[in-house]
Design a protein around this motif. Structure first.
Motif, mmCIF file in Angstrom:
data_model
loop_
_atom_site.group_PDB
_atom_site.id
_atom_site.type_symbol
_atom_site.label_atom_id
_atom_site.label_comp_id
_atom_site.label_asym_id
_atom_site.label_seq_id
_atom_site.Cartn_x
_atom_site.Cartn_y
_atom_site.Cartn_z
ATOM 1 N N ALA A 175 2.579 0.486 -13.532
ATOM 2 C CA ALA A 175 1.557 -0.571 -13.502
ATOM 3 C C ALA A 175 0.231 -0.061 -14.079
ATOM 4 N N GLN A 176 -0.094 1.203 -13.801
ATOM 5 C CA GLN A 176 -1.319 1.770 -14.380
ATOM 6 C C GLN A 176 -1.202 1.800 -15.909
ATOM 7 N N ASP A 177 -0.040 2.210 -16.413
ATOM 8 C CA ASP A 177 0.159 2.221 -17.866
ATOM 9 C C ASP A 177 0.065 0.819 -18.456
ATOM 10 N N LEU A 178 0.468 -0.180 -17.693
ATOM 11 C CA LEU A 178 0.433 -1.560 -18.187
ATOM 12 C C LEU A 178 -0.977 -2.144 -18.100
ATOM 13 N N GLY A 179 -1.903 -1.431 -17.464
ATOM 14 C CA GLY A 179 -3.289 -1.894 -17.479
ATOM 15 C C GLY A 179 -3.901 -2.227 -16.134
ATOM 16 N N ALA A 180 -3.251 -1.869 -15.035
ATOM 17 C CA ALA A 180 -3.849 -2.121 -13.723
ATOM 18 C C ALA A 180 -5.202 -1.427 -13.631
ATOM 19 N N GLY A 181 -6.230 -2.138 -13.202
ATOM 20 C CA GLY A 181 -7.549 -1.544 -13.065
ATOM 21 C C GLY A 181 -7.773 -1.052 -11.649
ATOM 22 N N GLU A 182 -6.922 -1.537 -10.732
ATOM 23 C CA GLU A 182 -7.096 -1.259 -9.314
ATOM 24 C C GLU A 182 -5.791 -1.634 -8.618
ATOM 25 N N PHE A 183 -5.552 -1.000 -7.460
ATOM 26 C CA PHE A 183 -4.355 -1.361 -6.682
ATOM 27 C C PHE A 183 -4.754 -1.878 -5.312
ATOM 28 N N LEU A 184 -4.001 -2.845 -4.829
ATOM 29 C CA LEU A 184 -4.136 -3.312 -3.451
ATOM 30 C C LEU A 184 -2.812 -2.987 -2.778
ATOM 31 N N LEU A 185 -2.818 -1.928 -1.961
ATOM 32 C CA LEU A 185 -1.560 -1.408 -1.429
ATOM 33 C C LEU A 185 -1.417 -1.744 0.053
ATOM 34 N N THR A 186 -0.440 -2.603 0.340
ATOM 35 C CA THR A 186 -0.206 -3.026 1.718
ATOM 36 C C THR A 186 1.010 -2.309 2.300
ATOM 37 N N SER A 187 0.821 -1.768 3.470
ATOM 38 C CA SER A 187 1.934 -1.160 4.184
ATOM 39 C C SER A 187 2.607 -2.246 5.026
ATOM 40 N N ILE A 188 3.852 -2.559 4.700
ATOM 41 C CA ILE A 188 4.585 -3.583 5.454
ATOM 42 C C ILE A 188 4.785 -3.106 6.893
ATOM 43 N N ASP A 189 4.981 -1.791 7.052
ATOM 44 C CA ASP A 189 5.183 -1.244 8.394
ATOM 45 C C ASP A 189 3.958 -1.449 9.290
ATOM 46 N N ARG A 190 2.754 -1.424 8.669
ATOM 47 C CA ARG A 190 1.541 -1.497 9.472
ATOM 48 C C ARG A 190 0.908 -2.885 9.510
ATOM 49 N N ASP A 191 1.235 -3.742 8.535
ATOM 50 C CA ASP A 191 0.532 -5.015 8.410
ATOM 51 C C ASP A 191 0.567 -5.820 9.702
ATOM 52 N N GLY A 192 -0.603 -6.212 10.184
ATOM 53 C CA GLY A 192 -0.709 -7.050 11.374
ATOM 54 C C GLY A 192 -0.540 -6.315 12.691
ATOM 55 N N THR A 193 -0.213 -5.013 12.637
ATOM 56 C CA THR A 193 0.037 -4.294 13.891
ATOM 57 C C THR A 193 -1.246 -3.816 14.553
ATOM 58 N N GLN A 194 -2.323 -3.697 13.760
ATOM 59 C CA GLN A 194 -3.593 -3.160 14.245
ATOM 60 C C GLN A 194 -3.443 -1.739 14.765
ATOM 61 N N ASN A 195 -2.501 -0.991 14.199
ATOM 62 C CA ASN A 195 -2.281 0.404 14.613
ATOM 63 C C ASN A 195 -2.906 1.421 13.666
ATOM 64 N N GLY A 196 -3.670 0.931 12.678
ATOM 65 C CA GLY A 196 -4.311 1.850 11.732
ATOM 66 C C GLY A 196 -3.640 1.805 10.364
ATOM 67 N N TYR A 197 -4.408 2.191 9.335
ATOM 68 C CA TYR A 197 -3.871 2.193 7.973
ATOM 69 C C TYR A 197 -2.749 3.218 7.852
ATOM 70 N N ASP A 198 -1.893 3.019 6.880
ATOM 71 C CA ASP A 198 -0.775 3.925 6.634
ATOM 72 C C ASP A 198 -1.285 5.089 5.782
ATOM 73 N N LEU A 199 -1.901 6.060 6.428
ATOM 74 C CA LEU A 199 -2.543 7.157 5.692
ATOM 75 C C LEU A 199 -1.552 7.996 4.879
ATOM 76 N N PRO A 200 -0.370 8.296 5.425
ATOM 77 C CA PRO A 200 0.583 9.051 4.599
ATOM 78 C C PRO A 200 0.947 8.305 3.310
ATOM 79 N N MET A 201 1.102 6.977 3.409
ATOM 80 C CA MET A 201 1.444 6.213 2.211
ATOM 81 C C MET A 201 0.286 6.242 1.214
#
Lengths: 252, 206
Positions: free
Chosen positions: A160-186
């Protein structure tokens, strides 16, 4: 040095803000324009507006709302959700989006990413990715986290970076909505693969979650449920971050 | 006030036009020669690539008009790429308008573009900083200006390196950040530019 960005996210469906857990159980959380203005006034550094669009009528409603938001917002606005054509990107930008966020369609039709970045510049293109841990690696999912793709996270980010992405929005499905903290390892893993800014998404439940992500060097964090349930405001969060010695934009 | 916003043809002027509307302006959007009207001030918005934009301006026949406006000392504000356009050469061979001496190299940083809010250290020269108490603005860029003349610089920012982010040379004003996306600070900066335009307009009509 650039300040960490605190970015509220509005998930919009039928012209209303919704929020669910693990992409499901969507609950009504208000009028998107009113909420966008409130976040902006409270000190949001940027806004992400993700629309769940199924019909032409919904697309028109969405464009009208985005235009109303643009008239009053004095901060950047990224709009995504259901983008399936260059024409739709054109419409969003004409109605006042500063950047567009493309997820599923970019995986199914990668050429849309290079079209957008060539025509409007890569600064205009946010590539959104939903990913999930599978035994020994992170796998990319689409359709709001329901459909598994063949892509491993790092591979897709580099492409995606090679195709021209200027920025990424990376959502962890495991963490989304859990309010347990961002997925730092990911996030750490993702950072090794691309040199574009990454917006961390999924899991913010307390200010400490933002602090730990920012202390690790994360430059942008997305907030959703934390704000929707009126637990706190962007202003209160920023004040807490300042007290922790984090240099956020303040005063506004 | 007769204000022009140059449209390079990408149609994403939404935020800039909205910011100007909020300041009570209804600018003329100039895309090609048939759009040209007499104006007292011009804004070059900041989206696209250097080479592509200069080619568009040339192709749409706007270069002679812009050169005349500059010769008449019409106030011109360049935003982001719009400011980079004033200079001679970009990193990837793209040419600017060459109105000011200097280049437009890439930033040197591990994460690019430089996206987000950043402090600007302002010089004590009068510029568009009036009423801006704490200068923090929103940036999105990969390239930065490298002017030959240090004397035109009005502000500096740090992102892994220090670089100029505001310039003034005669009637040319330029900012690397996006005032239209920079909250109350950005609104004030645009307002300050409109005041420059107003003063110029009054002088020109005398």
């Amino acid at each position: 040095m650039v300040k960490p960005r605190i970015i509220p996210c509005l998930d919009v469906k039928h012209g209303r803000v919704v929020k669910g857990v693990h992409f499901q159980d969507l609950k009504d959380a208000g009028d998107p324009v009113a909420l966008a203005v409130k976040y902006c006034d409270d000190g949001a550094d940027e806004l992400v507006w993700l629309d769940i669009i199924a019909t032409v009528e919904e697309e028109e409603l969405s464009l009208a709302l985005i235009q109303r938001a643009r008239e009053v917002l004095t901060i950047p606005l990224t709009v995504g959700g259901g983008i399936r054509s260059i024409r739709h990107v054109e419409e969003l930008l004409e109605h006042g989006a500063d950047k567009v966020s493309i997820n599923t369609y970019g995986i199914e039709h990668p050429e849309i990413l290079s079209h957008v970045s060539r025509r409007w510049g890569s600064q205009c293109l946010v590539v959104a990715i939903d990913a999930k841990w599978e035994e020994d690696h992170y796998q990319v999912y689409v359709h709001g986290g329901r459909t598994r793709t063949e892509h491993e996270l790092g591979d897709w980010m580099r492409r995606a970076q090679d195709l021209g992405a200027g920025e990424f929005l990376l959502t962890s499905i495991d963490r989304d909505g859990t309010q347990n903290g961002y997925d730092l390892p990911m996030l750490r893993y993702a950072r090794q693969h691309v040199s574009r800014p990454i917006i961390a998404s999924g899991g913010a439940g307390r200010v400490e979650h933002l602090t730990e992500a920012i202390r690790e060097g994360q430059q942008a964090v997305l907030l959703a449920s934390l704000l929707h349930q009126n637990q706190t405001t962007v202003g209160t969060i920023k004040q807490s971050l300042l007290e922790e010695g984090i240099d956020v934009r303040w005063p506004l | 006030m007769e204000l022009a916003v140059i449209d390079y043809g990408n149609g994403n002027l939404g935020s800039l036009l909205a910011a100007l509307h909020r300041l009570g302006q209804n600018p003329h959007v100039i895309h090609q020669t048939t759009d040209i009207v007499p104006v007292e001030g011009v804004i070059f918005p900041g989206v696209g690539s250097l080479e592509e934009v200069v080619n568009r301006l040339r192709h749409n026949g706007l270069l002679p008009w812009l050169t005349d406006l500059r010769a008449q000392s019409t106030p011109i504000l360049g935003i982001c790429l719009g400011m980079q356009l004033f200079f001679e050469q970009g990193d990837e061979g793209g040419e600017g308008l060459g109105w000011l001496k200097g280049n437009v190299p890439s930033l040197q940083a591990p994460v690019l573009p430089h996206i987000g809010w950043n402090d600007v250290t302002v010089t004590d020269h009068p510029f568009l900083w009036h009423n801006i108490v704490r200068p923090i603005f929103y940036f999105v860029h990969t390239y930065r200006i490298q002017p030959h003349e240090a004397a035109i610089v009005r502000g500096i920012t740090d992102y892994y390196e220090s670089f100029p982010v505001a310039i003034e040379s005669g009637s040319l004003y330029g900012v690397q950040f996006h005032p239209e996306l920079s909250g109350p600070n950005g609104t004030r900066l645009l307002q300050n530019f409109l005041e420059v335009v107003e003063t110029y307009g009054n002088m020109a009509s005398r």
